[in-house]
Design an enzyme around this catalytic site. Structure first.
Site, PDB file in Angstrom:
ATOM      1  N   VAL A   1       0.816  -1.214   0.000  1.00  0.00           N
ATOM      2  CA  VAL A   1       0.000   0.000   0.000  1.00  0.00           C
ATOM      3  C   VAL A   1       0.849   1.264   0.000  1.00  0.00           C
ATOM      4  CG1 VAL A   1      -1.983  -1.092   1.103  1.00  0.00           C
ATOM      5  CG2 VAL A   1      -0.246   0.021   2.514  1.00  0.00           C
TER       6      VAL A   1
ATOM      7  N   LEU B   1       3.232   4.140   1.454  1.00  0.00           N
ATOM      8  CA  LEU B   1       3.252   4.796   2.765  1.00  0.00           C
ATOM      9  C   LEU B   1       1.892   5.472   2.972  1.00  0.00           C
ATOM     10  CD1 LEU B   1       5.157   5.049   5.122  1.00  0.00           C
ATOM     11  CD2 LEU B   1       6.032   7.155   4.161  1.00  0.00           C
ATOM     12  N   HIS B   2       0.857   4.642   3.090  1.00  0.00           N
ATOM     13  CA  HIS B   2      -0.518   5.107   3.253  1.00  0.00           C
ATOM     14  C   HIS B   2      -1.154   4.423   4.443  1.00  0.00           C
ATOM     15  CE1 HIS B   2      -0.486   7.248  -0.543  1.00  0.00           C
ATOM     16  NE2 HIS B   2       0.176   6.218  -1.040  1.00  0.00           N
ATOM     17  N   ALA B   3      -2.262   4.973   4.904  1.00  0.00           N
ATOM     18  CA  ALA B   3      -3.075   4.396   5.964  1.00  0.00           C
ATOM     19  C   ALA B   3      -2.252   3.999   7.196  1.00  0.00           C
ATOM     20  CB  ALA B   3      -3.892   3.233   5.439  1.00  0.00           C
TER      21      ALA B   3
ATOM     22  N   PRO C   1       0.630   2.187   7.707  1.00  0.00           N
ATOM     23  CA  PRO C   1       2.074   2.469   7.746  1.00  0.00           C
ATOM     24  C   PRO C   1       2.378   3.957   7.928  1.00  0.00           C
ATOM     25  CG  PRO C   1       1.562   1.001   5.917  1.00  0.00           C
ATOM     26  CD  PRO C   1       0.255   1.465   6.491  1.00  0.00           C
TER      27      PRO C   1
END
Length: 85
Positions: free
Chosen positions: A12, A14-16, A18
């Site tokens: 994913v 560097l989203h949500a 992390p």
């Protein structure tokens, strides 16, 4: 100023989750911490909106910088979060 270049390996990017973990870790220190896409302008690594706005995807490189006591250890921890699968 200490600096690390890291390749983001999470599916994913560097989203949500992390990104949230990354920002929470950066916010623990009293000194400036920045993140940038390779060749891009740095933003505060302590701001979830700024980190998400970078739109870092799997396989892209980021540059993390910090200036203060314990910066090397912090960068090691942030690099590990960014490079976790």
């Amino acid at each position: 100023m200490a600096e690390r270049t890291v390749s983001v390996t999470s599916e994913v990017g560097l989203h949500a989750r992390p990104a949230a973990t990354f920002v929470q870790t950066a916010a623990k220190v009293p000194f400036d911490v920045t993140i940038a896409k390779a060749g891009g302008a740095p933003v505060s690594a302590k701001s979830i909106l700024s980190v998400l706005a970078l739109d870092v995807r799997q396989g892209e490189s980021i540059v993390i910088s910090a200036d203060g006591e314990g910066a090397e250890e912090l960068l090691d921890e942030l690099a590990q979060i960014a490079s976790a699968p």
